[in-house]
Design a protein around this motif. Structure first.
Motif, mmCIF file in Angstrom:
data_model
loop_
_atom_site.group_PDB
_atom_site.id
_atom_site.type_symbol
_atom_site.label_atom_id
_atom_site.label_comp_id
_atom_site.label_asym_id
_atom_site.label_seq_id
_atom_site.Cartn_x
_atom_site.Cartn_y
_atom_site.Cartn_z
ATOM 1 N N ASN A 137 10.491 31.416 -6.341
ATOM 2 C CA ASN A 137 9.473 31.894 -5.400
ATOM 3 C C ASN A 137 8.151 32.334 -6.023
ATOM 4 O OD1 ASN A 137 10.766 31.911 -2.591
ATOM 5 N ND2 ASN A 137 12.340 32.909 -3.835
ATOM 6 N N SER A 138 8.093 32.475 -7.338
ATOM 7 C CA SER A 138 6.852 32.990 -7.930
ATOM 8 C C SER A 138 6.242 32.091 -9.003
ATOM 9 C CB SER A 138 7.092 34.385 -8.529
ATOM 10 O OG SER A 138 7.952 34.321 -9.655
ATOM 11 N N TYR A 139 7.006 31.143 -9.550
ATOM 12 C CA TYR A 139 6.448 30.295 -10.590
ATOM 13 C C TYR A 139 5.439 29.312 -10.004
ATOM 14 C CZ TYR A 139 9.421 31.581 -14.570
ATOM 15 O OH TYR A 139 10.010 32.235 -15.624
ATOM 16 N N THR A 140 4.407 29.024 -10.776
ATOM 17 C CA THR A 140 3.385 28.061 -10.354
ATOM 18 C C THR A 140 3.968 26.650 -10.336
ATOM 19 O OG1 THR A 140 2.635 27.633 -12.619
ATOM 20 C CG2 THR A 140 1.584 29.466 -11.421
ATOM 21 N N PHE A 141 3.245 25.751 -9.701
ATOM 22 C CA PHE A 141 3.646 24.346 -9.681
ATOM 23 C C PHE A 141 3.820 23.818 -11.103
ATOM 24 C CE2 PHE A 141 2.214 19.931 -10.122
ATOM 25 C CZ PHE A 141 3.155 19.282 -9.341
ATOM 26 N N GLU A 142 2.880 24.153 -11.984
ATOM 27 C CA GLU A 142 2.933 23.667 -13.364
ATOM 28 C C GLU A 142 4.166 24.189 -14.096
ATOM 29 O OE1 GLU A 142 -1.008 23.170 -11.759
ATOM 30 O OE2 GLU A 142 0.244 24.989 -11.918
ATOM 31 N N ASN A 143 4.461 25.486 -13.907
ATOM 32 C CA ASN A 143 5.605 26.070 -14.600
ATOM 33 C C ASN A 143 6.936 25.551 -14.067
ATOM 34 O OD1 ASN A 143 4.030 27.549 -16.332
ATOM 35 N ND2 ASN A 143 4.098 29.423 -15.135
ATOM 36 N N LEU A 144 7.027 25.401 -12.741
ATOM 37 C CA LEU A 144 8.245 24.829 -12.170
ATOM 38 C C LEU A 144 8.460 23.403 -12.672
ATOM 39 C CD1 LEU A 144 8.141 25.996 -8.435
ATOM 40 C CD2 LEU A 144 9.815 26.674 -10.160
ATOM 41 N N THR A 145 7.398 22.623 -12.657
ATOM 42 C CA THR A 145 7.496 21.240 -13.108
ATOM 43 C C THR A 145 7.949 21.165 -14.561
ATOM 44 O OG1 THR A 145 5.744 20.552 -11.577
ATOM 45 C CG2 THR A 145 6.197 19.084 -13.423
ATOM 46 N N LYS A 146 7.427 22.059 -15.371
ATOM 47 C CA LYS A 146 7.781 22.075 -16.794
ATOM 48 C C LYS A 146 9.263 22.379 -17.002
ATOM 49 C CE LYS A 146 6.681 24.275 -21.216
ATOM 50 N NZ LYS A 146 6.764 22.999 -21.951
ATOM 51 N N ILE A 147 9.804 23.386 -16.295
ATOM 52 C CA ILE A 147 11.212 23.724 -16.530
ATOM 53 C C ILE A 147 12.138 22.641 -15.978
ATOM 54 C CG2 ILE A 147 10.727 26.199 -16.572
ATOM 55 C CD1 ILE A 147 12.213 26.411 -13.892
ATOM 56 N N PHE A 148 11.758 22.011 -14.859
ATOM 57 C CA PHE A 148 12.609 20.940 -14.329
ATOM 58 C C PHE A 148 12.578 19.703 -15.236
ATOM 59 C CE2 PHE A 148 11.766 22.972 -10.004
ATOM 60 C CZ PHE A 148 12.964 23.649 -10.020
ATOM 61 N N PHE A 149 11.432 19.462 -15.838
ATOM 62 C CA PHE A 149 11.315 18.309 -16.739
ATOM 63 C C PHE A 149 11.961 18.599 -18.096
ATOM 64 C CE2 PHE A 149 9.178 15.576 -19.846
ATOM 65 C CZ PHE A 149 9.333 14.335 -19.236
ATOM 66 N N ASP A 150 11.644 19.770 -18.659
ATOM 67 C CA ASP A 150 12.130 20.107 -20.003
ATOM 68 C C ASP A 150 13.605 20.500 -20.018
ATOM 69 O OD1 ASP A 150 9.588 19.648 -20.905
ATOM 70 O OD2 ASP A 150 9.081 21.758 -21.230
ATOM 71 N N TYR A 151 14.016 21.311 -19.052
ATOM 72 C CA TYR A 151 15.376 21.858 -19.075
ATOM 73 C C TYR A 151 16.367 21.092 -18.197
ATOM 74 C CZ TYR A 151 13.011 25.957 -21.074
ATOM 75 O OH TYR A 151 12.255 26.807 -21.860
ATOM 76 N N GLY A 152 15.852 20.355 -17.212
ATOM 77 C CA GLY A 152 16.729 19.556 -16.364
ATOM 78 C C GLY A 152 16.639 18.083 -16.659
ATOM 79 N N GLU A 153 15.625 17.704 -17.472
ATOM 80 C CA GLU A 153 15.379 16.306 -17.838
ATOM 81 C C GLU A 153 15.296 15.436 -16.585
ATOM 82 O OE1 GLU A 153 17.180 15.628 -22.138
ATOM 83 O OE2 GLU A 153 18.726 16.356 -20.767
#
Length: 300
Positions: A137-153
């Motif tokens: 609910n609080s992470y920016t679009f950029e930060n969410l995208t980064k964790i889904f790409f980096d940590y969820g591949e």
């Protein structure tokens, strides 16, 4: 220990890999249900010691009472400091069974699994101020995208982030099933569970800062193991395994071999054989073991 808490994965192989000296000092960095710890302890004499770490307060109930057993209810990233407080500057072996336990996944209110309707939480340490709900609910679009790409591949990380941000603009996303409802239309039915699993993995890694903690564990292990001491690490996904493999092979977390100021190679470990996978028999008994990899190395 109840077997419903967490079946110890690659138990025989990891204990064998430690080459336990009955009078030595050993660390179980991920106590959980205590399965690995109990097997280590069986091989120790009264002169030996076992120190086990686990940040989850629920793991305390699985502890056993012995004079040469020490339980530390903290993240293993604090290993060196707490060992020093207990009077141990060097150890003979370190074992870590990474990832989330069966107990944590199956405890609905902890919010680790997309299979149960619960508040978004995912904290291994309940004192942690960051939880899954805050990430979503609080992470920016950029930060969410980064964790889904980096940590969820996940190749669809931008689309996932867009859907979350659009949904939360109307009202906070509070539960696992609310998140599932938002994301389910993005994936074909046959790939839904696999993608939800990766999304939850990514959020969990972020909440618990898992990869930085693993890096800290590996660095500290190279400092406190005696020459000839063993480290056994069981990982469950490529992000963890890549860090373990690179540090064992290169002494760093990059593809390049670590060198000192004068250009000399500085690698603290020597791997012992290739990685070990669970047998078909173990996978049949414990399906969650199917993705496990055990890497063993010796301190130089």
């Amino acid at each position: 220990m109840s077997s419903s808490y967490h079946l110890p994965v690659l138990l025989e192989e990891s204990i064998k890999g430690l080459k336990i000296d009955e009078g030595g000092v050993y660390v179980d960095a991920t106590y959980g249900g205590g399965g690995h710890s109990r097997e280590i302890f069986k091989k120790l004499s009264k002169k030996g010691s076992l120190i086990s770490f686990d940040q989850d307060p629920d793991s305390v109930k699985n502890c056993f009472d012995k004079t040469n057993f020490y339980f530390v209810n903290e993240n293993f990233k604090h290993m060196k400091r707490f060992l020093k407080n207990l009077g141990f500057l060097k150890v003979n072996g370190i074992l870590a069974d990474l990832g989330v336990s069966s107990f944590q996944i199956n405890t609905a209110h902890r919010g680790f699994s997309y299979r149960f309707d619960s508040e978004l939480d995912m904290r291994m340490d309940k004192k942690n101020i960051l939880n899954a709900k805050k990430v979503v609910n609080s992470y920016t679009f950029e930060n969410l995208t980064k964790i889904f790409f980096d940590y969820g591949e996940l190749s669809t990380s931008k689309r996932i982030s867009e859907e979350i941000i659009q949904a939360r603009s109307k009202s906070d996303i509070k539960t696992t099933f609310e998140l599932n409802k938002i994301l389910s239309p993005l994936f074909p039915e046959r790939f839904l569970n696999k993608n939800l699993s990766r999304i939850y993995q990514a959020i969990r890694i972020e909440v618990n800062n898992e990869l930085d903690a693993l890096k800290s564990l590996l660095k500290q292990s190279s400092e406190i193991l005696v020459p000839g001491g063993r480290i056994c690490i069981i990982s469950y996904h490529s992000l963890e395994d890549r860090l373990v493999k690179r540090f064992i092979n290169n002494g760093s977390f990059s593809k390049e071999v670590e060198k000192d100021f004068f250009g000399n190679i500085s690698v603290p470990f020597k791997k012992t054989g290739s990685f070990i996978k669970p047998s078909d028999n173990e996978i049949a008994k414990n399906i969650r073991s199917r993705s496990a990899k055990l890497r063993i190395a010796k301190k130089l």
